[in-house]
Design a protein around this motif. Sequence first.
Motif, short mmCIF file in Angstrom:
data_model
loop_
_atom_site.label_atom_id
_atom_site.label_comp_id
_atom_site.label_asym_id
_atom_site.label_seq_id
_atom_site.Cartn_x
_atom_site.Cartn_y
_atom_site.Cartn_z
N TYR A 87 0.83 -1.19 0.00
CA TYR A 87 0.00 0.00 0.00
C TYR A 87 0.87 1.25 0.00
O TYR A 87 1.85 1.33 0.73
N SER A 103 -7.05 6.76 1.42
CA SER A 103 -6.86 6.43 0.01
C SER A 103 -5.45 5.90 -0.19
O SER A 103 -4.48 6.49 0.30
N PHE A 105 -2.74 3.56 -3.04
CA PHE A 105 -2.46 2.85 -4.28
C PHE A 105 -1.91 1.47 -3.96
O PHE A 105 -1.18 1.28 -2.98
N ASN A 116 -1.37 0.34 -11.54
CA ASN A 116 -1.69 0.76 -10.18
C ASN A 116 -3.20 0.82 -10.03
O ASN A 116 -3.91 1.27 -10.94
N SER A 118 -6.33 1.92 -7.03
CA SER A 118 -6.53 2.60 -5.76
C SER A 118 -7.66 1.92 -4.99
O SER A 118 -8.59 1.38 -5.58
N TYR A 148 -9.99 2.29 -9.99
CA TYR A 148 -9.86 3.37 -9.01
C TYR A 148 -11.11 3.40 -8.14
O TYR A 148 -12.23 3.58 -8.64
N HIS A 150 -11.25 5.33 -5.08
CA HIS A 150 -11.08 6.35 -4.05
C HIS A 150 -11.81 7.66 -4.34
O HIS A 150 -11.73 8.59 -3.54
#
Length: 646
Positions: A87, A103, A105, A116, A118, A148, A150
């Motif tokens: 993380y 939050s 990645f 990547n 999130s 993603y 987040h």
Amino acid sequence: MKRILALIILLFISQTVTVSATTPQQLPVEAFASIPDVSTVRLSPDGKQIASLILDDSAAVPHKIVALFNIETGQSHIPIKNDHERYTIFNLAWANNQTILISAFIPSKRFGKDANESILIKYNTLTGDVGSVLTKKALKRFESIPQYQHDIVDLLPKDPEHILLSVSGFSKRVNEPTVIKVNLITGKTTTEQYYREHVIDWMTDQQHKVRIATYRDPDNTEYRTYEQNEANGELRLLWKNEAYSEDTVIPIGFDVNPNILFVKAYHEGYFAVFKVDLTDPKLTKKLVYKEANHDVDGGLIHSKITRQAIGISTGIDNEYHFWDKDYQKLVSGIKMALPDTQNYLTQFSQNERRYIVFATSPTQPGLFLYGDRDARRLEVIASKYSQLNPQVLTEPQAISYQARDGLTIPSYLSLPKAVEPKKLPTIIFPHGGPQSNTGESFDYWAQFFANRGYAVLQMNFRGSAGYGHQFTTAGLQGWGKEMQTDVEDGTRYLINEGIADPKRICIAGASYGGYAAMMGAAMTPDLYQCVISFAGVADVEDLVKLSRFYTNHEMTKKTIGDDYNALYERSPIYHADKINVPILLIHGDNDKVVQVSQSRDMYRKLDGLDKKVKYLEIDNGNHYLSNNQHRLMTFKAIDEFLSKNL
């Protein structure tokens, strides 16, 4: 652990450091190259707790962790210790007085390639429970796992158990998000707004209804703004514009009146803030705020009590402007207490009696302060970079020079302290982007160079953001052309002014700046004595061709060009034979912005020509040097290279 606790105990001990006026103090590389000791300071809605990201430098590999401080009890602790290899935490938010949203990645694979992703983690400060906001059960509703997770659309302050998230995964197109309502206790999700074809973003009003849709055509060259009265309602077209058009209108937020929308649009050639009554058939834009000779940029600021729009974070140095008189008084009082810094009101408690200020300047890397309006108290709680003493840092000078075609190029010159500014070893340091800019705010790269005794010139060449529509669009398809000669003209300006020693000039840069550095050495072989490129583009032709596999291909062609013969001529790799000075190439092998092959190919080309080239490839390094060890490795290599070659 003692080091960590010392950082999060909110007591700041001022130390008087005497620095000789004649002998500059050279700080260790770690002072500049370490990631911040403290960042992302967040105040809970009730104003009783502070969460922040701090550097855990007691770990084998220093990295960011979450720290909590209770203002009422004075107690501090580390709620979770994250696995830095799995993380990388990059943001925090309070969902309510008990729940922190984290939050982060995580490395992953997408279509067989490294990528990547999130995630959004929730931490309950009362129970200590930790978990993903999107549970495994919730993710079963998706057609594909969203990359993603987040993107918080609305924290729903009057509904502390829920938040609104914008996530892809319901559509086959990855850039078509759906807005979902997530229960932070049970993990249950409901769909608030279904995805729409080619809609890339949704915005809520102050009543927390999904109202504004931002549409982008498949070629990424046309944008449209739509409005609806209710979620999943009929979309009404408000504005449409081509990319880089002077007709561009960008929504930035609603007033408490659900019919009043604030937008960013051009006024006399510069972005300014307007408000629009959506019931007006003509959608008349009424000017609210503008800046002289600068674009207004940033987000809308709302009162937590009235929900009215009260100001905006603005300018190329991210200054805050309040048009509400009560907040102007508060800002004025803070300025009286802190006259030598730019002071940003970054956080308010829900009743707006407690707040967080971030104070910074070109020579002050950053102080976080806690304010209590009832107690009439404002005190420093943490320093962003504890090893950097403002007395040792240098104040950049705002200067400008004329490009060869007469265009004025705004720039910043940082000079080493206690040294006469004559015939100095000099770093020419064009910024990345290229559609970003250099301001007078603290810059750890420039301060590092200046602390080592180099003059540093950072120019906002044409195409840089923040200086109006004409200046920005003047850089379109200008790689290796006028954008490049603007950099060269700045170098010659410093030589003509007697500031730079013509026999001791190095050109350095990151990303686009790395391209400009390599291209500068190729176009003007006798002007520079060395070159540094971090994650630089060496083959522009290949960059544009590679974009064919992504949705931004048409935008890339519009920005850089699609005449491959011309792009070939404007690529440093095809002029490697002309580079006759030492060159340092640095690149992370996990760079998702500029592929590592750009530096690998450049190294092989230079090495095959027996050029003086050194290549440092950072294992699992990204484009932003967000890993502490990677940043240290990079700066130490640069320090050694400059000491040897300049």
